[in-house]
Structure formats: C-alpha cells, structure tokens
Design a protein around this motif. Structure first.
Motif, PDB file in Angstrom:
ATOM      1  N   GLU A 159      45.602  45.012  32.067  1.00  0.00           N
ATOM      2  CA  GLU A 159      44.810  43.846  32.431  1.00  0.00           C
ATOM      3  C   GLU A 159      45.402  43.141  33.648  1.00  0.00           C
ATOM      4  O   GLU A 159      44.661  42.694  34.532  1.00  0.00           O
ATOM      5  N   THR A 160      46.727  43.054  33.721  1.00  0.00           N
ATOM      6  CA  THR A 160      47.368  42.414  34.873  1.00  0.00           C
ATOM      7  C   THR A 160      47.045  43.161  36.161  1.00  0.00           C
ATOM      8  O   THR A 160      46.792  42.550  37.204  1.00  0.00           O
ATOM      9  N   GLY A 161      47.057  44.502  36.098  1.00  0.00           N
ATOM     10  CA  GLY A 161      46.682  45.288  37.267  1.00  0.00           C
ATOM     11  C   GLY A 161      45.273  44.965  37.726  1.00  0.00           C
ATOM     12  O   GLY A 161      45.006  44.810  38.932  1.00  0.00           O
ATOM     13  N   PHE A 162      44.355  44.850  36.771  1.00  0.00           N
ATOM     14  CA  PHE A 162      42.973  44.493  37.113  1.00  0.00           C
ATOM     15  C   PHE A 162      42.886  43.074  37.665  1.00  0.00           C
ATOM     16  O   PHE A 162      42.288  42.835  38.723  1.00  0.00           O
ATOM     17  N   LEU A 163      43.465  42.102  36.946  1.00  0.00           N
ATOM     18  CA  LEU A 163      43.332  40.700  37.339  1.00  0.00           C
ATOM     19  C   LEU A 163      43.969  40.409  38.691  1.00  0.00           C
ATOM     20  O   LEU A 163      43.436  39.632  39.485  1.00  0.00           O
ATOM     21  N   SER A 164      45.124  41.033  38.957  1.00  0.00           N
ATOM     22  CA  SER A 164      45.807  40.761  40.220  1.00  0.00           C
ATOM     23  C   SER A 164      44.963  41.197  41.409  1.00  0.00           C
ATOM     24  O   SER A 164      44.814  40.455  42.393  1.00  0.00           O
ATOM     25  N   THR A 165      44.399  42.396  41.318  1.00  0.00           N
ATOM     26  CA  THR A 165      43.522  42.890  42.393  1.00  0.00           C
ATOM     27  C   THR A 165      42.263  42.043  42.493  1.00  0.00           C
ATOM     28  O   THR A 165      41.830  41.668  43.590  1.00  0.00           O
ATOM     29  N   TRP A 166      41.681  41.734  41.339  1.00  0.00           N
ATOM     30  CA  TRP A 166      40.439  40.942  41.320  1.00  0.00           C
ATOM     31  C   TRP A 166      40.672  39.557  41.916  1.00  0.00           C
ATOM     32  O   TRP A 166      39.842  39.059  42.691  1.00  0.00           O
ATOM     33  N   TYR A 167      41.799  38.927  41.582  1.00  0.00           N
ATOM     34  CA  TYR A 167      42.072  37.573  42.076  1.00  0.00           C
ATOM     35  C   TYR A 167      42.214  37.549  43.594  1.00  0.00           C
ATOM     36  O   TYR A 167      41.697  36.645  44.259  1.00  0.00           O
ATOM     37  N   ARG A 168      42.892  38.528  44.152  1.00  0.00           N
ATOM     38  CA  ARG A 168      43.060  38.561  45.607  1.00  0.00           C
ATOM     39  C   ARG A 168      41.701  38.639  46.309  1.00  0.00           C
ATOM     40  O   ARG A 168      41.518  38.077  47.396  1.00  0.00           O
ATOM     41  N   LYS A 169      40.756  39.313  45.684  1.00  0.00           N
ATOM     42  CA  LYS A 169      39.434  39.477  46.293  1.00  0.00           C
ATOM     43  C   LYS A 169      38.517  38.283  46.051  1.00  0.00           C
ATOM     44  O   LYS A 169      37.557  38.072  46.809  1.00  0.00           O
ATOM     45  N   ASN A 170      38.783  37.502  45.006  1.00  0.00           N
ATOM     46  CA  ASN A 170      37.807  36.493  44.576  1.00  0.00           C
ATOM     47  C   ASN A 170      38.320  35.060  44.554  1.00  0.00           C
ATOM     48  O   ASN A 170      37.543  34.148  44.267  1.00  0.00           O
ATOM     49  N   LYS A 171      39.595  34.828  44.874  1.00  0.00           N
ATOM     50  CA  LYS A 171      40.152  33.480  44.723  1.00  0.00           C
ATOM     51  C   LYS A 171      39.458  32.447  45.591  1.00  0.00           C
ATOM     52  O   LYS A 171      39.436  31.250  45.250  1.00  0.00           O
ATOM     53  N   ASP A 172      38.880  32.862  46.714  1.00  0.00           N
ATOM     54  CA  ASP A 172      38.223  31.907  47.604  1.00  0.00           C
ATOM     55  C   ASP A 172      36.847  31.486  47.100  1.00  0.00           C
ATOM     56  O   ASP A 172      36.190  30.650  47.721  1.00  0.00           O
ATOM     57  N   ARG A 173      36.427  32.039  45.972  1.00  0.00           N
ATOM     58  CA  ARG A 173      35.119  31.681  45.410  1.00  0.00           C
ATOM     59  C   ARG A 173      35.184  30.447  44.519  1.00  0.00           C
ATOM     60  O   ARG A 173      34.165  30.000  43.991  1.00  0.00           O
ATOM     61  N   GLY A 174      36.391  29.883  44.349  1.00  0.00           N
ATOM     62  CA  GLY A 174      36.542  28.734  43.472  1.00  0.00           C
ATOM     63  C   GLY A 174      36.962  29.123  42.075  1.00  0.00           C
ATOM     64  O   GLY A 174      36.518  28.522  41.084  1.00  0.00           O
ATOM     65  N   VAL A 175      37.817  30.121  41.991  1.00  0.00           N
ATOM     66  CA  VAL A 175      38.283  30.619  40.697  1.00  0.00           C
ATOM     67  C   VAL A 175      39.800  30.687  40.703  1.00  0.00           C
ATOM     68  O   VAL A 175      40.418  30.965  41.731  1.00  0.00           O
ATOM     69  N   GLU A 176      40.414  30.417  39.547  1.00  0.00           N
ATOM     70  CA  GLU A 176      41.855  30.520  39.392  1.00  0.00           C
ATOM     71  C   GLU A 176      42.173  31.367  38.159  1.00  0.00           C
ATOM     72  O   GLU A 176      41.354  31.504  37.247  1.00  0.00           O
ATOM     73  N   VAL A 177      43.377  31.939  38.165  1.00  0.00           N
ATOM     74  CA  VAL A 177      43.876  32.694  37.027  1.00  0.00           C
ATOM     75  C   VAL A 177      45.228  32.131  36.634  1.00  0.00           C
ATOM     76  O   VAL A 177      46.039  31.781  37.507  1.00  0.00           O
ATOM     77  N   ILE A 178      45.469  31.998  35.343  1.00  0.00           N
ATOM     78  CA  ILE A 178      46.771  31.570  34.826  1.00  0.00           C
ATOM     79  C   ILE A 178      47.218  32.576  33.778  1.00  0.00           C
ATOM     80  O   ILE A 178      46.461  32.905  32.860  1.00  0.00           O
ATOM     81  N   GLY A 179      48.449  33.060  33.909  1.00  0.00           N
ATOM     82  CA  GLY A 179      49.030  33.893  32.868  1.00  0.00           C
ATOM     83  C   GLY A 179      49.933  33.059  31.976  1.00  0.00           C
ATOM     84  O   GLY A 179      50.764  32.294  32.478  1.00  0.00           O
ATOM     85  N   LEU A 180      49.762  33.181  30.668  1.00  0.00           N
ATOM     86  CA  LEU A 180      50.666  32.541  29.706  1.00  0.00           C
ATOM     87  C   LEU A 180      51.474  33.641  29.048  1.00  0.00           C
ATOM     88  O   LEU A 180      50.916  34.465  28.304  1.00  0.00           O
ATOM     89  N   ALA A 181      52.772  33.682  29.338  1.00  0.00           N
ATOM     90  CA  ALA A 181      53.626  34.780  28.901  1.00  0.00           C
ATOM     91  C   ALA A 181      54.300  34.450  27.575  1.00  0.00           C
ATOM     92  O   ALA A 181      54.955  33.410  27.438  1.00  0.00           O
TER      93      ALA A 181
END
Length: 416
Positions: A295-317
């Motif tokens: 999931e981290t592999g997916f989210l990291s790539t997805w975030y780089r492509k989509n962060k400028d759309r007004g979206v954030e990701v937070i990981g809770l470890a």
C-alpha cells in the motif's frame, strides 16, 4: 608467478587475484534458496544475482514480483545480505562459487530469531517436477485454515486464487485483512506446492489436488513451528466480507482527533491548518507489515501525482516497540525505499496492543488489521474506513482497488 595465476584462474568463486589473495563473489544468475525448518519442511524461493562494476545486487523472485535487494556485502567467503524491509538479514558463507550456507535472521522488538539457510547457483527451478499435473487449480477456492496444534480453535477463512499453466502455478490467498502476496509453485502429479519469501513472509503450502477440492493441506509459516492444516473447495463466485464493514466509525462520531510525533519528533495533528479543507487519506501501517509495503508503494506514487489536487496523506505507524528511536530506525529504510513524501507519524503503540484502537483512534470501533485506510472529506468527516489491502499479487483485485480508490477520492474532491 605462473603457478600463482593458474591457481587464481581455477579458484572457486574468485573475481581477482592480488599477491595470492582471492576475492570471492556471488555467481551471476538465478539461485535456488531454502530455509530449513526443524520439521523438515524447506521453504524454497529464488533470487537472481547481478554483479555490475564491483557492486552486487539481487532480486528475490516470487512469481511476477522481483524485490530489489541492494545491500549485499561479500568479504572473503562471508556474505551479508540485508533485506530492504522488515528488519531481517542473511549471514552466510560461500562454501563454493555456487553454494551458500548460513542463517536468515529476523530482528524482533525484544529478541533475534533465526533459521538455517542454504542456496545453490544456477538452479532456476523452485520445485522439482517429476510428472505432469493431474489437475488444474486455476480459479477461486474457499479455504479453511485450522491450527495443527489446537484443533478446537475456530478456523479462519480465505479465498485462494490461482492460475495454472502446465505444471506452473501462481496465485495468492485473499483474507479480510489483506493478501498473502505473490505465491509461486507447481502442481506435480496430484501434489500442489506453493511458497513465497519477501523478508517477512516465509511460507510453504502443500496440498493434494482433487477435481474440485484441495485436501490434506499443510501451511508452514517461517521461523519456528508455525503450522496449520488447510483444505479448500472450488467456488468461482466466492467473496469475502466487504472491507468497509470490518471497522467503522463509532455511532455519533464523524471526525478523528489525534496528535502524534513525526519522524523528526515534531507533533502533527489532524487539526493542523495543512489538512483543513482538503481530502485526507489516513493509513494505519507498520514497517513490519508486507501488505503495508504494497500500500505504501501505491500511496507514495499516487501522492506525488495528485498532491496538487488538494489532497493529503498521513501515515500512522504502529511499530513493534513503544520506543520512539527504535521505531524511527525501523521506519527509515522502509520510507526511503518508497520515497515517501507525506508525513508518517509514530503512534508509540504496538500492533499487538489489544487497546491500540482506544489509545490512538478512539472514534473507531476497532483496528482489525493492517493496513487500515480512512478517507476524510474536505469538512473533516470520515467517509469510509477500509480494512486490508489487495496488493499487486492479487491481479484483477488490485486493478479494481485502484479504480475504486480514484473514484472515491475524486468524488470527495468534487464535493463542495
């Protein structure tokens, strides 16, 4: 001098000679490796070695997956292979140019555990095939796993999904909390053998193949004596419970409220200005968790492509120790490998803590598995909670996950 050069050219596994001192190396190509359990059930996997410009790397092969391992050191006849995730490593000796012998070691929170390991170069097969396959296991299978030691314990249910071509089988088991990643093996006569290894998962499955059944199954899990019996019945319409119903927000609760330190020790809250009026995706994860890796592999790539759309990701470890510095060390390599650019916060609570939900996210009914993903809309309200992750080893399920994920997030972004 002539005798010295003859010795070096004929020497076992030697890349160079200098005043009679030889440098050994891992032979290029595919190796067959085995983890030797005390019960005699060897967990088999393959890795592909490449020596380039004095640097050795290898890829651990499981079906279509190739996991890069680039921390490989050869000193004399000693070989040290550090896995990129899950805090595990191999310490071995080159007994010849084409053979390794040593230990696979896992560094747990409170102790180290190990298992004997051997590997042979030039052996690309995973399991030896003696006879044509007596059956075809392609399709979906409702599977029951039962503890081999505690027969009274309630069975757990999974869905096996396999594709067979000739003797070769690839597939996985789907569960409510994730999948078993890439399983690789064969049907030899009426015997199914599947295995996988990724630095955490070290599994071997065997069973007898019938027309619409898999019987006498044995599931050998990693270091120690982990063992379950299993059986399966073919059912191409079988489904698991909806991942959105396993954990939910408590009645009357709409918003999360948490503050935890990031990797630099700085406190970060879901109430911070950075996250206001944005769609926020929160993933509950750990560096010990293979499905979290996917999931981290997916989210990291997805975030780089989509962060400028007004979206954030937070990981809770949720790491295996409550010590901040130890948790940080476990996470650093994990996050670096996937080039994670969103904040990952250290909860200070372990995944084994029965009160982990109440201690960290009391607004949830429970934390039933890792990863768990929470989707927050622009008003700060939780729209959905997903337990588990269908990774790339699940084929079409991974494709469907991506489509559903993008549809959900885009819908929240479009909402005023």
């Amino acid at each position: 001098m002539k005798k010295l050069w003859i010795y070096c050219l004929a020497g076992i596994g030697m890349a160079a000679c200098n005043n009679g001192n030889a440098t050994k190396y891992l032979a290029n190509g595919v190796w067959q490796a085995k983890l030797h359990r005390n019960d005699g059930a060897d967990i088999v996997f393959n890795f592909d070695v490449k020596n380039t410009d004095g640097k050795t790397t290898l890829h651990v092969i499981n079906a279509t997956d190739k996991l890069l391992v680039d921390d490989v050191t050869v000193k004399g006849d000693s070989v040290f292979i550090k896995m990129p995730f899950f805090d595990s490593e191999f310490k071995a000796k080159l007994t010849t140019d084409s053979a390794l012998e040593g230990q696979w070691i896992r560094h747990l929170a409170d102790k180290d555990v190990s298992i004997p390991f051997t590997a042979i170069a030039g052996k690309a097969e995973r399991f030896k095939v003696n006879t044509p396959a007596a059956g075809d296991v392609s399709g979906r299978w409702v599977t029951q796993f039962v503890s081999a030691k505690d027969k009274d314990k309630a069975p757990s249910t999974a869905i096996g999904e396999f594709k067979q071509s000739g003797n070769t089988v690839h597939g996985t088991f789907l569960t409510t909390t994730g999948d078993y990643r890439f399983l690789d093996g064969v049907v030899d006569g009426d015997t199914l053998r599947l295995s996988t290894f990724d630095g955490s998962h070290a599994y071997l499955f065997t069973a007898v193949v019938g027309k619409d059944s898999l019987t006498n199954g044995r599931f050998y899990a990693g270091i120690g004596d982990g063992l379950e019996d299993w059986s399966a019945v073919k059912n191409d319409t079988a489904k698991l419970p909806d991942e959105r119903t396993i954990a939910t927000m408590k009645p009357g609760q709409q918003q999360l409220d948490f503050t935890f330190p990031d990797m630099n020790g700085q406190k970060v809250s879901i109430k911070d200005d950075r996250f206001k009026n944005k769609v926020v995706i929160i993933t509950l994860m750990g560096s010990w968790c293979p499905n979290c890796m996917d999931e981290t592999g997916f989210l990291s790539t997805w975030y780089r492509k989509n962060k400028d759309r007004g979206v954030e990701v937070i990981g809770l470890a949720y790491e295996r120790t409550t010590d901040f510095e130890k948790s940080k060390k476990s996470l650093e390599g994990f996050l670096k490998r996937f080039n994670v650019n969103y904040p990952v916060l250290i909860t200070g609570v372990t995944p084994a803590d029965p009160e982990k939900g109440e201690k960290t996210l009391p607004q949830l009914t429970a934390i039933k598995g890792f990863p768990t993903t929470i989707f927050i809309d622009k008003k700060g309200n939780a729209q959905e909670v997903h337990t588990g992750f269908s990774g790339p080893g699940t084929g079409e399920h991974y494709e469907q996950f991506q489509a559903d994920f993008n549809r959900l997030v885009s819908g929240m972004l479009d909402t005023k």
